[in-house]
Design a protein around this motif. Structure first.
Motif, mmCIF file in Angstrom:
data_model
loop_
_atom_site.group_PDB
_atom_site.id
_atom_site.type_symbol
_atom_site.label_atom_id
_atom_site.label_comp_id
_atom_site.label_asym_id
_atom_site.label_seq_id
_atom_site.Cartn_x
_atom_site.Cartn_y
_atom_site.Cartn_z
ATOM 1 N N GLU A 119 0.861 -1.193 0.000
ATOM 2 C CA GLU A 119 0.000 0.000 0.000
ATOM 3 C C GLU A 119 0.892 1.237 0.000
ATOM 4 O O GLU A 119 1.093 1.880 1.029
ATOM 5 N N PRO A 120 1.458 1.576 -1.146
ATOM 6 C CA PRO A 120 2.421 2.687 -1.214
ATOM 7 C C PRO A 120 1.716 4.040 -1.297
ATOM 8 O O PRO A 120 0.506 4.107 -1.517
ATOM 9 N N PRO A 121 2.475 5.130 -1.115
ATOM 10 C CA PRO A 121 1.912 6.459 -1.375
ATOM 11 C C PRO A 121 1.511 6.584 -2.844
ATOM 12 O O PRO A 121 1.821 5.728 -3.666
ATOM 13 N N VAL A 122 0.859 7.649 -3.171
ATOM 14 C CA VAL A 122 0.371 7.993 -4.507
ATOM 15 C C VAL A 122 -0.777 7.080 -4.923
ATOM 16 O O VAL A 122 -1.886 7.534 -5.204
ATOM 17 N N PHE A 123 -0.537 5.760 -4.962
ATOM 18 C CA PHE A 123 -1.556 4.836 -5.465
ATOM 19 C C PHE A 123 -2.351 4.161 -4.343
ATOM 20 O O PHE A 123 -3.261 3.394 -4.611
ATOM 21 N N SER A 124 -1.970 4.398 -3.103
ATOM 22 C CA SER A 124 -2.713 3.871 -1.965
ATOM 23 C C SER A 124 -2.493 4.823 -0.791
ATOM 24 O O SER A 124 -2.115 5.989 -0.978
ATOM 25 N N ASN A 125 -2.697 4.327 0.431
ATOM 26 C CA ASN A 125 -2.644 5.212 1.597
ATOM 27 C C ASN A 125 -1.289 5.232 2.311
ATOM 28 O O ASN A 125 -1.133 5.864 3.341
ATOM 29 N N GLY A 126 -0.300 4.500 1.798
ATOM 30 C CA GLY A 126 1.026 4.496 2.405
ATOM 31 C C GLY A 126 1.128 3.696 3.683
ATOM 32 O O GLY A 126 2.113 3.828 4.422
ATOM 33 N N SER A 127 0.150 2.833 3.922
ATOM 34 C CA SER A 127 0.127 2.089 5.184
ATOM 35 C C SER A 127 1.021 0.852 5.183
ATOM 36 O O SER A 127 1.358 0.325 6.238
ATOM 37 N N ASN A 128 1.414 0.381 4.021
ATOM 38 C CA ASN A 128 2.242 -0.835 3.936
ATOM 39 C C ASN A 128 3.293 -0.633 2.852
ATOM 40 O O ASN A 128 3.034 -0.833 1.670
#
Length: 258
Positions: free
Chosen positions: A203-212
């Motif tokens: 769950e990276p930044p930009v394409f997700s919430n950066g939680s994983n």
């Protein structure tokens, strides 16, 4: 006095003088034409090779497992002017939606300051994580211009279900078609990594919430590599071939010029 006598002598035998003059012209003129043509063609070829950054590219044809030590070795080579690691080709693809016009399965390449393709297109290569350059052919198809926003879409399969990440990007510049002939997106280096991470279940930044985040990346598939001069192409290509990497470079064109 001497010039006067010489002129009178030439005029007295003007027919012979004309024949001598004509014979000299018939020999010298074709030689001058051939030499100017020869060196004009060589100069043109040399200019075309030197002016295009594409001729300085060493392109890896298939994917490999390139570790950090190897990548740093290449980056620190004195013959290299620009080098960025690349993820798997299938990971670096995306769709674009601009005002309902959709382009699918577009290749994405990373860029940063010093990118020779960006410089040749009068761009600085510096992009934020939600900014991009697009190739001119793609811009012409979409009728999009610098400063416009578009939707970048990447997909993944989770639990047999398709998930899409739809992110708004800003077009910061256009890559000239003479340097990129196919529909291509140029993005920030981190953005390219996040594209692969998202597809790998993170769950990276930009394409997700950066939680994983992905803290386990050890290898890259390819390199985006440009050398400094035409003379550096052959030795750098030999460096890769000695290590059994399949590469593509403009070696034959450079050798023909030499």
């Amino acid at each position: 006095m001497i010039f006067t006598l010489a002129f009178k002598s030439l005029w007295f035998e003007k027919l012979v003088s004309f024949c001598i003059f004509a014979s000299l012209c018939s020999v010298i003129a074709p030689l001058m034409f051939l030499f100017s043509l020869k060196y004009g063609i060589i100069s043109t070829l040399e200019h075309d090779l030197k002016s295009s950054p594409l001729k300085l590219e060493i392109k890896m044809m298939t994917g490999y497992k390139l570790d950090e030590n190897f990548i740093n070795q290449v980056k620190n080579d004195s013959k290299v002017q620009f080098c960025l690691p690349l993820t798997r080709s299938l990971s670096a693809t995306a769709d674009i939606n601009y005002k309902g016009k959709i382009k699918t399965s577009l290749s994405a390449l990373p860029t940063e300051s010093g990118d020779p393709i960006a410089k040749a297109s009068n761009l600085d290569g510096v992009l934020k994580e939600n900014e991009a350059y697009l190739s001119q052919t793609l811009c012409d198809d979409l009728k999009i211009k610098t400063g416009d926003t578009f939707l970048l879409v990447i997909s993944r399969i989770v639990d047999s279900k398709r998930q899409n990440s739809v992110v708004e990007f800003t077009l910061k510049g256009i890559i000239k078609k003479e340097y990129q002939s196919i529909n291509t997106i140029y993005v920030n280096y981190n953005t390219m990594l996040y594209m692969e991470d998202f597809r790998d279940g993170y769950e990276p930044p930009v394409f997700s919430n950066g939680s994983n985040l992905n803290h386990e990346r050890k290898y890259f598939a390819k390199l985006r590599l440009y050398v400094k001069t035409l003379d550096d192409v052959e030795p750098m290509a030999a460096f890769f071939r000695e290590r059994n990497y399949q590469i593509k470079a403009c070696i034959n064109e450079i050798e023909e010029l030499k």
